[in-house]
Design a protein around this motif. Structure first.
Motif, PDB file in Angstrom:
ATOM      1  N   UNK A   1      38.340  34.122  37.936  1.00  0.00           N
ATOM      2  CA  UNK A   1      38.459  32.681  38.168  1.00  0.00           C
ATOM      3  C   UNK A   1      38.661  32.353  39.640  1.00  0.00           C
ATOM      4  N   UNK A   2      39.255  33.277  40.391  1.00  0.00           N
ATOM      5  CA  UNK A   2      39.454  33.078  41.825  1.00  0.00           C
ATOM      6  C   UNK A   2      38.975  34.320  42.567  1.00  0.00           C
ATOM      7  N   UNK A   3      38.654  34.128  43.839  1.00  0.00           N
ATOM      8  CA  UNK A   3      38.232  35.242  44.695  1.00  0.00           C
ATOM      9  C   UNK A   3      39.402  35.842  45.462  1.00  0.00           C
ATOM     10  N   UNK A   4      40.419  35.036  45.716  1.00  0.00           N
ATOM     11  CA  UNK A   4      41.604  35.495  46.446  1.00  0.00           C
ATOM     12  C   UNK A   4      42.715  34.492  46.193  1.00  0.00           C
ATOM     13  N   UNK A   5      43.919  34.867  46.585  1.00  0.00           N
ATOM     14  CA  UNK A   5      45.071  33.974  46.453  1.00  0.00           C
ATOM     15  C   UNK A   5      45.992  34.199  47.636  1.00  0.00           C
ATOM     16  N   UNK A   6      46.813  33.200  47.918  1.00  0.00           N
ATOM     17  CA  UNK A   6      47.865  33.333  48.925  1.00  0.00           C
ATOM     18  C   UNK A   6      49.170  32.965  48.248  1.00  0.00           C
ATOM     19  N   UNK A   7      50.128  33.886  48.261  1.00  0.00           N
ATOM     20  CA  UNK A   7      51.413  33.634  47.631  1.00  0.00           C
ATOM     21  C   UNK A   7      52.321  34.827  47.775  1.00  0.00           C
ATOM     22  N   UNK A   8      53.393  34.843  47.008  1.00  0.00           N
ATOM     23  CA  UNK A   8      54.297  35.986  47.034  1.00  0.00           C
ATOM     24  C   UNK A   8      53.580  37.193  46.442  1.00  0.00           C
ATOM     25  N   UNK A   9      53.870  38.402  46.912  1.00  0.00           N
ATOM     26  CA  UNK A   9      53.143  39.574  46.406  1.00  0.00           C
ATOM     27  C   UNK A   9      53.399  39.778  44.926  1.00  0.00           C
ATOM     28  N   UNK A  10      52.389  40.183  44.166  1.00  0.00           N
ATOM     29  CA  UNK A  10      52.562  40.383  42.723  1.00  0.00           C
ATOM     30  C   UNK A  10      53.421  41.600  42.430  1.00  0.00           C
ATOM     31  N   UNK A  11      53.957  41.620  41.206  1.00  0.00           N
ATOM     32  CA  UNK A  11      54.750  42.778  40.784  1.00  0.00           C
ATOM     33  C   UNK A  11      53.862  43.916  40.314  1.00  0.00           C
ATOM     34  N   UNK A  12      52.611  43.600  39.964  1.00  0.00           N
ATOM     35  CA  UNK A  12      51.690  44.619  39.468  1.00  0.00           C
ATOM     36  C   UNK A  12      51.059  45.350  40.652  1.00  0.00           C
ATOM     37  N   UNK A  13      51.181  46.662  40.645  1.00  0.00           N
ATOM     38  CA  UNK A  13      50.663  47.455  41.752  1.00  0.00           C
ATOM     39  C   UNK A  13      49.730  48.537  41.197  1.00  0.00           C
ATOM     40  N   UNK A  14      48.440  48.366  41.400  1.00  0.00           N
ATOM     41  CA  UNK A  14      47.492  49.452  41.165  1.00  0.00           C
ATOM     42  C   UNK A  14      46.268  49.195  42.021  1.00  0.00           C
ATOM     43  N   UNK A  15      45.304  50.098  41.962  1.00  0.00           N
ATOM     44  CA  UNK A  15      44.218  50.075  42.919  1.00  0.00           C
ATOM     45  C   UNK A  15      43.303  48.878  42.844  1.00  0.00           C
ATOM     46  N   UNK A  16      43.321  48.125  41.729  1.00  0.00           N
ATOM     47  CA  UNK A  16      42.348  47.037  41.611  1.00  0.00           C
ATOM     48  C   UNK A  16      42.783  45.784  42.361  1.00  0.00           C
ATOM     49  N   UNK A  17      44.092  45.622  42.614  1.00  0.00           N
ATOM     50  CA  UNK A  17      44.607  44.440  43.302  1.00  0.00           C
ATOM     51  C   UNK A  17      45.040  44.842  44.708  1.00  0.00           C
ATOM     52  N   UNK A  18      44.456  44.197  45.707  1.00  0.00           N
ATOM     53  CA  UNK A  18      44.731  44.512  47.108  1.00  0.00           C
ATOM     54  C   UNK A  18      45.529  43.366  47.734  1.00  0.00           C
ATOM     55  N   UNK A  19      46.451  43.698  48.613  1.00  0.00           N
ATOM     56  CA  UNK A  19      47.280  42.673  49.239  1.00  0.00           C
ATOM     57  C   UNK A  19      47.411  42.940  50.732  1.00  0.00           C
ATOM     58  N   UNK A  20      47.710  41.860  51.455  1.00  0.00           N
ATOM     59  CA  UNK A  20      47.891  41.947  52.899  1.00  0.00           C
ATOM     60  C   UNK A  20      48.886  40.876  53.325  1.00  0.00           C
ATOM     61  N   UNK A  21      50.025  41.237  53.913  1.00  0.00           N
ATOM     62  CA  UNK A  21      50.969  40.209  54.370  1.00  0.00           C
ATOM     63  C   UNK A  21      50.385  39.415  55.518  1.00  0.00           C
ATOM     64  N   UNK A  22      50.440  38.096  55.425  1.00  0.00           N
ATOM     65  CA  UNK A  22      49.837  37.259  56.476  1.00  0.00           C
ATOM     66  C   UNK A  22      50.789  36.210  57.026  1.00  0.00           C
ATOM     67  N   UNK A  23      51.913  35.988  56.364  1.00  0.00           N
ATOM     68  CA  UNK A  23      52.757  34.862  56.762  1.00  0.00           C
ATOM     69  C   UNK A  23      54.192  35.114  56.320  1.00  0.00           C
TER      70      UNK A  23
END
Length: 303
Positions: free
Chosen positions: A147-169
């Motif tokens: 439904x979305x291509x990306x999101x900006x928010x608090x980091x998710x609790x789910x951690x595995x290879x399919x979800x990528x994150x980058x701190x920006x703010x």
């Protein structure tokens, strides 16, 4: 295991199953029939001597062995793709594309205006659809569903290879009251703070926020007069009453009536909050999405 006897199509099937968590959707992604994908899953289980994916009401759940394999296999497939598939040229000034972005209230208030301005200047043919994100892992559900291509928010609790994150703010907490508040004219110590009535922003309706946790460690409590799920109305509400609110600094500074607010450091210790750019691995190499993620990160940095 004889590496040269391994069918690399099985690794592509594994990667699709890891991302989609559904045999039918994984088959569509790879371009095979559903029975062929089921057969590939059976061969994968034999190859790795592990069930890899277990059926549940929420779709296929990866085993720990599958989670361990996910990122090395995905990285290997990306390297193969880069070697054999020409990288398409992407020119944001002439491209026409639609981007679906999930935003929590905070980045919608402080980041979105600058992002839209930059997008209109640099990619006039682009369209942006903004989706509201509430719970901490709601973005993951939206990413999994496509439904979305990306999101900006608090980091998710789910951690595995399919979800990528980058701190920006990152932002720090402040306490706001209306300018000229008679009880806060000499500052904001703990006793002054506790003598006030407070507004709490709680997207999930919890009446025990980070401030209340910090106060509980001191054996103290505050009076919550208003609890609401959105932060947009809070600065104006505080400016028109004798209530106080503890929220992130940029929320106060970006509010329309910030000149009517007095801003103090909270009288309890609160850690800064980091906001992350979050996206799904399936879109990691997409040129338009890569460009827009960099644009988002750049606008966040400029704040």
């Amino acid at each position: 295991m004889n590496f040269y006897g391994v069918d690399l199509n099985l690794l592509a099937a594994f990667d699709a199953l890891m991302d989609e968590r559904n045999v039918t959707r994984a088959a569509v992604r790879v371009g095979v029939s559903q029975p062929a994908m089921s057969a590939a899953l059976s061969r994968l289980r034999n190859l790795f001597a592990d069930p890899l994916f277990l059926r549940s009401a929420d779709g296929l759940l990866p085993t720990q062995r599958a989670r361990d394999l996910a990122e090395p296999i995905a990285q290997a497939l990306r390297q193969i793709q880069a070697a054999v598939v020409p990288r398409p040229q992407f020119d944001p000034a002439t491209a026409s594309f639609t981007f679906n972005l999930g935003l929590y209230d905070y980045p919608a208030m402080v980041l979105l205006p600058a992002l839209v301005e930059a997008l209109r200047l640099q990619a006039p043919g682009a369209s942006l659809n903004v989706h509201a994100v509430r719970g901490r892992d709601s973005a993951v559900d939206l990413l999994d569903a496509g439904s979305i291509d990306a999101a900006v928010g608090v980091p998710p609790t789910q951690h595995d290879g399919r979800i990528l994150t980058r701190p920006i703010l990152q932002d720090e907490f402040v306490t706001i009251v209306r300018r000229g508040h008679p009880q806060a004219c000499h500052g904001m110590d703990l006793e002054t703070y506790l003598a006030l009535s407070h507004v709490l922003v709680s997207p999930e309706g919890d009446r025990h926020g980070l401030v209340d946790q910090a106060l509980a460690q001191l054996g103290r409590r505050r009076h919550l007069a208003v609890t609401l799920p959105q932060l947009f109305a809070v600065p104006a509400m505080v400016a028109r009453t004798d209530m106080a609110a503890t929220l992130l600094r940029r929320v106060a500074l970006h509010s329309a009536g910030h000149q009517q607010l007095a801003i103090f450091a909270p009288p309890v210790a609160l850690q800064p909050i980091a906001f992350h750019l979050v996206w799904h691995r399936r879109g990691d190499a997409h040129p338009a999405q890569q460009w827009l993620r960099e644009l988002i990160a750049g606008q966040a940095q400029s704040l």
